[in-house]
Design an enzyme around this catalytic site. Structure first.
Site, mmCIF file in Angstrom:
data_model
loop_
_atom_site.group_PDB
_atom_site.id
_atom_site.type_symbol
_atom_site.label_atom_id
_atom_site.label_comp_id
_atom_site.label_asym_id
_atom_site.label_seq_id
_atom_site.Cartn_x
_atom_site.Cartn_y
_atom_site.Cartn_z
ATOM 1 N N LYS A 192 0.953 -1.236 -0.009
ATOM 2 C CA LYS A 192 -0.026 0.078 -0.115
ATOM 3 C C LYS A 192 0.896 1.051 0.160
ATOM 4 C CE LYS A 192 -2.182 3.157 1.997
ATOM 5 N NZ LYS A 192 -2.026 4.402 1.291
ATOM 6 N N GLY A 245 6.042 4.790 8.872
ATOM 7 C CA GLY A 245 5.149 6.373 8.551
ATOM 8 C C GLY A 245 5.283 7.014 10.035
ATOM 9 N N SER A 246 4.055 7.720 10.323
ATOM 10 C CA SER A 246 3.991 8.442 11.583
ATOM 11 C C SER A 246 3.921 7.546 12.787
ATOM 12 C CB SER A 246 3.004 9.473 11.392
ATOM 13 O OG SER A 246 1.840 8.867 11.232
ATOM 14 N N GLY A 250 1.211 4.329 13.415
ATOM 15 C CA GLY A 250 1.963 3.126 13.755
ATOM 16 C C GLY A 250 1.203 2.500 14.777
ATOM 17 N N GLU A 267 8.489 1.185 11.589
ATOM 18 C CA GLU A 267 9.618 2.294 11.312
ATOM 19 C C GLU A 267 9.129 3.645 11.327
ATOM 20 O OE1 GLU A 267 12.688 1.747 11.047
ATOM 21 O OE2 GLU A 267 13.018 -0.311 10.128
ATOM 22 N N CYS A 301 13.094 10.552 8.061
ATOM 23 C CA CYS A 301 12.860 9.889 9.292
ATOM 24 C C CYS A 301 13.977 10.071 9.996
ATOM 25 C CB CYS A 301 12.417 8.746 9.092
ATOM 26 S SG CYS A 301 13.410 7.312 8.393
ATOM 27 N N GLU A 401 8.798 16.101 15.807
ATOM 28 C CA GLU A 401 9.188 15.876 14.441
ATOM 29 C C GLU A 401 8.597 16.916 13.548
ATOM 30 O OE1 GLU A 401 7.967 12.425 12.132
ATOM 31 O OE2 GLU A 401 10.048 12.066 11.687
HETATM 32 P P1 NAD Z 1 1.528 8.408 7.715
HETATM 33 O O1 NAD Z 1 1.556 7.553 8.866
HETATM 34 O O2 NAD Z 1 0.619 9.393 7.581
HETATM 35 O O3 NAD Z 1 1.150 7.475 6.367
HETATM 36 C C1 NAD Z 1 2.267 6.395 6.176
HETATM 37 C C2 NAD Z 1 1.075 5.298 5.235
HETATM 38 O O4 NAD Z 1 0.430 4.814 6.150
HETATM 39 C C3 NAD Z 1 0.561 5.973 3.970
HETATM 40 O O5 NAD Z 1 0.868 4.826 3.019
HETATM 41 C C4 NAD Z 1 -0.718 6.105 4.451
HETATM 42 O O6 NAD Z 1 -1.656 6.009 3.569
HETATM 43 C C5 NAD Z 1 -0.925 4.930 5.625
HETATM 44 N N1 NAD Z 1 -1.872 5.046 6.552
HETATM 45 C C6 NAD Z 1 -2.413 5.850 6.930
HETATM 46 N N2 NAD Z 1 -3.304 5.741 7.907
HETATM 47 C C7 NAD Z 1 -3.529 4.165 7.939
HETATM 48 C C8 NAD Z 1 -4.247 3.377 8.783
HETATM 49 N N3 NAD Z 1 -5.147 3.698 9.516
HETATM 50 N N4 NAD Z 1 -4.046 2.053 8.383
HETATM 51 C C9 NAD Z 1 -3.052 1.678 7.519
HETATM 52 N N5 NAD Z 1 -2.426 2.417 6.749
HETATM 53 C C10 NAD Z 1 -2.340 3.645 7.070
HETATM 54 O O7 NAD Z 1 2.967 8.925 7.712
HETATM 55 P P2 NAD Z 1 3.515 10.001 6.664
HETATM 56 O O8 NAD Z 1 3.154 11.344 7.023
HETATM 57 O O9 NAD Z 1 3.020 9.556 5.244
HETATM 58 O O10 NAD Z 1 5.099 9.875 6.574
HETATM 59 C C11 NAD Z 1 5.878 10.709 7.460
HETATM 60 C C12 NAD Z 1 6.144 9.722 8.738
HETATM 61 O O11 NAD Z 1 6.981 8.714 8.196
HETATM 62 C C13 NAD Z 1 7.093 10.614 9.628
HETATM 63 O O12 NAD Z 1 6.860 10.542 10.754
HETATM 64 C C14 NAD Z 1 8.402 9.639 9.177
HETATM 65 O O13 NAD Z 1 9.149 10.208 10.363
HETATM 66 C C15 NAD Z 1 7.903 8.602 9.273
HETATM 67 N N6 NAD Z 1 8.946 7.813 8.338
HETATM 68 C C16 NAD Z 1 9.770 6.590 9.014
HETATM 69 C C17 NAD Z 1 10.692 6.123 8.160
HETATM 70 C C18 NAD Z 1 11.487 4.925 9.100
HETATM 71 O O14 NAD Z 1 12.276 4.343 8.496
HETATM 72 N N7 NAD Z 1 11.731 5.056 10.646
HETATM 73 C C19 NAD Z 1 10.928 6.343 7.119
HETATM 74 C C20 NAD Z 1 10.132 7.233 6.332
HETATM 75 C C21 NAD Z 1 9.087 8.067 7.122
#
Ligand code: NAD
Length: 499
Positions: A192, A245-246, A250, A267, A301, A401
């Site tokens: 996804k 993601g965030s 997570g 992550e 990140c 962040e």
């Molecule tokens: P986000 O959590 O909003 O989205 C990430 C993904 O999750 C997207 O594909 C989104 O569509 C999906 N998503 C959203 N709600 C969901 C749900 N309820 N169930 C399942 N999937 C869902 O994050 P973002 O704003 O897209 O990304 C930025 C964040 O990601 C920052 O906090 C960054 O630090 C983190 N990040 C971490 C790493 C790492 O390796 N640690 C790498 C890249 C980004």
């Protein structure tokens, strides 16, 4: 630039889009529209306007993809040998190499990042598929010392259907780092991608099919997190989820996985410190730290979002960083600037709120003043590289962040204070240490609570170095051979030798 890259860039600036971009789900080897007929636009952050649209799915597509992945486990894929999986993954790496120019242009356009950075991301993904191609037939079990009358072994079986939920900042390389080890281990997958950056995951699906990965082994579904991400991770047939993601999302994903007792790798976010001690090579440290906070407009990140600097070299180090920040040329990603736009209007506004908050609390801003536009087109979602100086440890500019080109400087009195400041956030993804004393560096590395510590080179490492966070930065590790374990379930077989 290759001829093809030049042609693609010219085509984009002449037409406002690129021909032949994918726009559908990839389920069971077939390109499918959504049952609902819904679509969503993808935006070029460098111009701040839509350049393409793709389908947006929901529960029906999530279920269909998981079902295809579940059936594929029982098909030819379940009978492949580890060696043949390795050969297939090597073929994938080779096809990515052959399609690198187009992948990099599309990634640059979709994320907004400078083209040279996108090319680096695609090269990293090639390395990742090559690495796990080599690992596929080395996923060994153990023999257990049960005594002379027994034989005991462990077997690493594929965990089953895996879900890969990917953010928008490194869409292709983040997907590669979870998908390649999952396939090496013999799993199947539903991917996804983020709604903001769906395109290169679809291009990868096409490459996987060309390489000969059987239908249903990898499926890509499109849509919002709430619309299709949530039903995907809630599906009881998904046995493992790798989520990047965030923190807030997570936590929701982990809650959902718990209901099915599925495993997770999370992550998540970071606010990583780069510590500069008085004896460090300051020029070198400043180059590194500027690179690690301004690359991808700070949407990393593991960005070096905090400079923790020993007081004796504070003024000099901040001056070096300010001069580097002010030298960065901004522009549309396809024109290879030093600094590109941020990914969305909404994210640009979010960064602005953080910075205005710091300004209103009276923090010192050494450079940078807010949102701006591409000087060539007068458009786009850009944010000036910004440095807050001497920020108190409790201030939100240090604690939250921001995920943009914003550096927070903290002043340390000595090494112990530097470590204390470094550890004093809810995050623990990575940390950098700059000093000529390796003894001091290793002492600090021991005392820093983070998943990875870089000494004298931020981002030192490669695909072989396990990566992941502690505290709210996440759980589990990707990269390296450790990552293969995420996709294996251990079966223990014990036998008595009968007389
Ligand atoms: P986000 O959590 O909003 O989205 C990430 C993904 O999750 C997207 O594909 C989104 O569509 C999906 N998503 C959203 N709600 C969901 C749900 N309820 N169930 C399942 N999937 C869902 O994050 P973002 O704003 O897209 O990304 C930025 C964040 O990601 C920052 O906090 C960054 O630090 C983190 N990040 C971490 C790493 C790492 O390796 N640690 C790498 C890249 C980004």
């Amino acid at each position: 630039m290759s001829d093809l890259t030049n042609r693609l860039v010219d085509e984009y600036f002449a037409t406002g889009t690129l021909s032949g971009l994918p726009d559908r789900h990839f389920i069971d080897g077939v390109w499918l529209a959504s049952a609902s007929g819904d679509r969503m636009e993808t935006f070029d952050p460098g111009l701040g306007r839509a350049f393409h649209s793709v389908v947006a799915g929901g529960q029906a597509e999530a279920d269909a993809a998981v079902d295809a992945a579940r059936r594929a486990l029982k098909g030819p894929w379940g009978k492949t040998t580890p060696t043949s999986r390795g050969v297939l993954l090597m073929r994938v790496a080779d096809l990515i190499r052959r399609n690198m120019d187009r992948l990099a242009v599309v990634e640059s356009l979709d994320v907004g990042k400078p083209l040279q950075e996108a090319e680096g991301d695609i090269a990293g993904a090639i390395r990742c598929f090559d690495y796990y191609a080599g690992a596929a037939d080395k996923i060994e079990g153990k023999s257990l010392p049960l005594g002379p009358d027994y034989v005991g072994i462990t077997v690493n079986e594929p965990v089953g259907v895996t879900a890969h939920v990917v953010p928008w900042n490194y869409p292709f390389s983040t997907l590669a780092r979870s998908l390649a080890p999952a396939l090496a281990a013999g799993c199947t997958a539903v991917v996804k991608p983020a709604e903001q950056t769906p395109l290169t995951a679809l291009m990868l699906a096409d490459i996987l099919q060309q390489a000969g990965i059987p239908d249903g082994v990898v499926n890509v579904v499109l849509g919002t997190g709430a619309g299709i991400g949530a039903p995907l991770v809630a599906n009881p047939d998904v046995r493992h989820i790798t989520f990047t993601g965030s923190v807030d999302t997570g936590i929701e994903v982990m809650r959902s996985a718990a209901r099915n007792v599925a495993s997770v790798v999370l992550e998540l976010g970071g606010k990583s410190p780069a510590i500069v001690m008085a004896d460090a090579n300051l020029e070198r440290a400043a180059d590194d730290i500027a690179g690690a906070i301004f690359e991808n407009a700070g949407q990393i990140c593991s960005a070096s979002a905090r400079l923790v600097v020993e007081r004796k070299v504070h003024d000099e180090t901040v001056a070096l960083l300010v001069s580097r920040a002010e030298r960065l040329g901004m522009g549309h990603g396809l024109r290879r600037p030093n600094l590109g736009p941020v990914n969305s209007r909404q994210h640009l506004d979010r960064i602005g709120v953080h910075v205005e908050g710091g300004r209103s609390r009276g923090l010192t801003i050494a450079t940078g003043s807010g949102a701006t536009v591409d000087p060539v087109s007068n458009a786009g979602w850009f944010f000036q590289p910004t440095i807050f100086d001497d920020v108190p440890a409790a201030d939100p500019i240090v604690q939250q962040e921001i995920f943009g080109p914003v550096l927070a400087v903290q002043v340390a009195e000595d090494a112990a204070h530097a470590v204390e400041l470094a550890n004093a956030t809810q995050f623990g993804l990575v940390a950098g240490i700059y000093t000529k004393s390796l003894t001091l560096a290793h002492r600090m590395a021991r005392d820093i609570d983070a998943g990875q510590v870089f000494i004298n080179e931020y981002f030192a490492g490669g695909i072989m170095a396990p990566f992941g966070g502690v505290k709210k930065s996440g759980i589990g590790r990707e990269k390296g051979l450790d990552a293969v374990r995420n996709y294996c379930k251990v079966k223990t077989i014990t036998a008595r030798i009968e007389d």
